[in-house]
Scaffold this active site. Structure first.
Site, PDB file in Angstrom:
ATOM      1  N   SER A  97       0.817  -1.125  -0.181  1.00 41.83           N
ATOM      2  CA  SER A  97      -0.050   0.091  -0.040  1.00 41.83           C
ATOM      3  C   SER A  97       0.850   1.166  -0.112  1.00 41.83           C
ATOM      4  CB  SER A  97      -0.852  -0.084   1.184  1.00 41.83           C
ATOM      5  OG  SER A  97      -1.901   1.001   1.133  1.00 41.83           O
ATOM      6  N   ASP A 240      -2.022   6.176  -3.428  1.00 43.87           N
ATOM      7  CA  ASP A 240      -1.243   5.662  -2.642  1.00 43.87           C
ATOM      8  C   ASP A 240      -0.413   4.566  -3.764  1.00 43.87           C
ATOM      9  OD1 ASP A 240      -3.277   3.987  -2.509  1.00 43.87           O
ATOM     10  OD2 ASP A 240      -2.598   3.025  -0.564  1.00 43.87           O
ATOM     11  N   ASP A 242      -0.787   1.294  -3.928  1.00 43.98           N
ATOM     12  CA  ASP A 242      -1.901   0.219  -4.614  1.00 43.98           C
ATOM     13  C   ASP A 242      -3.317   0.968  -5.047  1.00 43.98           C
ATOM     14  OD1 ASP A 242      -2.719   0.493  -1.887  1.00 43.98           O
ATOM     15  OD2 ASP A 242      -3.634  -1.447  -1.850  1.00 43.98           O
ATOM     16  N   ASP A 244      -6.024   2.383  -3.624  1.00 42.44           N
ATOM     17  CA  ASP A 244      -7.175   2.215  -3.029  1.00 42.44           C
ATOM     18  C   ASP A 244      -7.510   3.532  -2.288  1.00 42.44           C
ATOM     19  OD1 ASP A 244      -5.278   1.914  -0.696  1.00 42.44           O
ATOM     20  OD2 ASP A 244      -6.334   0.192  -0.003  1.00 42.44           O
TER      21      ASP A 244
END
Ligand code: MG
Length: 452
Positions: A97, A240, A242, A244
């Site tokens: 992440s 960020d 990833d 999400d």
């Protein structure tokens, strides 16, 4: 028993806690837990992604699961694929992440595309620590195949859930900074398809993260803020690692504080239809104010996006999220989704017909003061108990930590889930009051530390 999963999956420094052996074991444990069947596999662009993903795939196949390899995609794209497939048992996503470059992680997704429930994570931990792996016989070992349809399916779904016509008509100029993360393969294309004029920064996937660190905080977004103001763009968007999460920069090049972006998105979600909004106790009252004023209801939970997502699922909420840019749109899916959040912000701007800076300026104003105090992990419970004692006689919300509610502000004191610190979060209508409340919170922790 030792805990393996943190608040958002298993994380560690590659070559140290996070290594191929662990990925094989986690793959074996999750495969054993699923008792075979098809399982998705995805990763972000971190340099160790292929290594860890192949190890996890091997573990899954050894337990009899068929691996559906979705490749390098945003986490919410993989979650959407699982949720809509109707037959996948879940997925493993290899991602750390927003963590720095040297980290990677393993995230377990259930059949609804949601982060796994804590009980299920505990079952997986028990299989792993007690060495109860299922080893499939030679004829039952799982297979592996590539499926490259996750991205187009995900983008089509988002386009269908926003007023694309209104966005197209406004034809906004947008600068997008996916930070060399997984958002590179979706957001710039999605925005163009929605009729935006798109400028991109750090938009080639690169696990060395040459452009900036993966966390989309103001101190990492100097380039984005500069470019937005230089080219007179309507909006800046950052993800960020990833994707999400999405954070925003307004038309003047100023970073939009997460609580305020959340308040605007929450208001748009309840406007004209009411409904429930879910957010943790740590979120600013600005969200509560605008939701109430628009005829909605607010539920506060403990901190953590999987907790928010579960509460939304169970309460039939219309919207939810946290101040860190993690926002959930249940008509799309029950997890944080950076690209969906970006599309919804564009829809909101098109519908309101105002600039983002003007919309932010018109929100109720609160002053926020945050502080951290070091507290050794082994003293966490005792310190918290002492603070509960100190807060006796005050109006307290004990959803997560201790939150003291005053007529002109509030202060929340809670142990961090990931670091050996207590966080203090004060909010009031004046800066002086916010400072005073934060000081009171810090003083309680210090007093509690003094009382052995
Ligand atoms: Mg993330």
């Amino acid at each position: 028993m030792t805990r393996l999963f943190g608040t958002n999956g298993i994380r560690g420094v590659v070559g140290e806690a996070m290594n191929a052996d662990l990925a094989v074991k986690v793959g074996r444990a999750i495969g054993t837990f699923f008792e075979g069947g098809p399982v998705g596999l995805a990763r972000d662009p971190r340099l160790s992604g292929p290594m860890l993903a192949r190890a996890a795939a091997s573990g899954l196949m050894s337990a009899g699961c068929d691996v559906i390899d979705l490749g390098m995609v945003p986490t919410p794209c993989a979650q959407y694929f699982v949720a809509k497939s109707g037959h996948l048992k879940g997925a493993i996503v290899v991602t750390a992440s927003h963590n720095p470059r040297e980290f990677n992680g393993l995230k377990a997704i259930d059949a609804h595309g949601m982060e796994m429930r804590r009980e299920d994570e505990e079952s997986i931990e028990a299989i792993l620590f007690e060495d109860r792996f299922h080893a499939a016989a030679w004829s039952d070992v799982g297979s592996s195949r590539v499926d490259d349809t996750a991205i187009p399916r995900y983008m089509e779904a988002i386009e269908a859930k926003v007023d694309a016509e209104a966005i197209r008509k406004r034809n906004p100029m947008v600068v997008v900074d996916p930070g060399n993360g997984a958002g590179c393969v979706v957001t710039p294309y999605l925005l163009r398809s929605l009729g935006c004029r798109v400028l991109s920064l750090n938009a080639q996937p690169d696990g060395a993260f040459p452009g900036r660190l993966p966390e989309p905080t103001p101190d990492h977004l100097g380039d984005l803020m500069r470019v937005v103001s230089e080219v007179h763009a309507d909006l800046g968007i950052a993800h960020d690692g990833d994707a999400d999460r999405a954070t925003f920069v307004d038309d003047k090049g100023a970073f939009v504080v997460g609580d305020k972006a959340l308040a605007l998105l929450a208001r748009a979600a309840v406007k004209g239809r009411g409904g429930t909004v879910v957010t943790p106790v740590s979120t600013s009252s600005v969200v509560e104010d605008v939701v109430r004023a628009s005829g909605g209801k607010l539920i506060r939970t403990r901190v953590g996006s999987p907790i928010v997502a579960r509460a939304m699922f169970e309460s039939g909420a219309v919207f939810g999220g946290e101040e860190n840019g993690g926002v959930i749109f249940p008509e799309h899916q029950f997890c944080r989704d950076g690209a969906m959040s970006a599309a919804k912000m564009l829809e909101l701007l098109a519908h309101e017909g105002k600039s983002l800076s003007a919309l932010v300026a018109a929100l109720p104003q609160y002053h926020i003061k945050k502080a951290n105090v070091d507290v050794p992990v082994e003293r966490r419970e005792a310190v918290l108990a002492a603070i509960v004692e100190l807060a006796k006689g005050r109006k307290v919300d004990s959803t997560d930590g201790v939150k003291i509610l005053e007529s002109d502000g509030a202060v929340l004191v809670r142990p961090s889930g990931t670091e050996p610190i207590f966080r203090v979060y004060a909010e009031a209508k004046t800066p002086a009051r916010a400072d005073a409340l934060a000081e009171e919170g810090v003083s309680w922790i210090k007093k509690a530390l003094g009382h052995r």
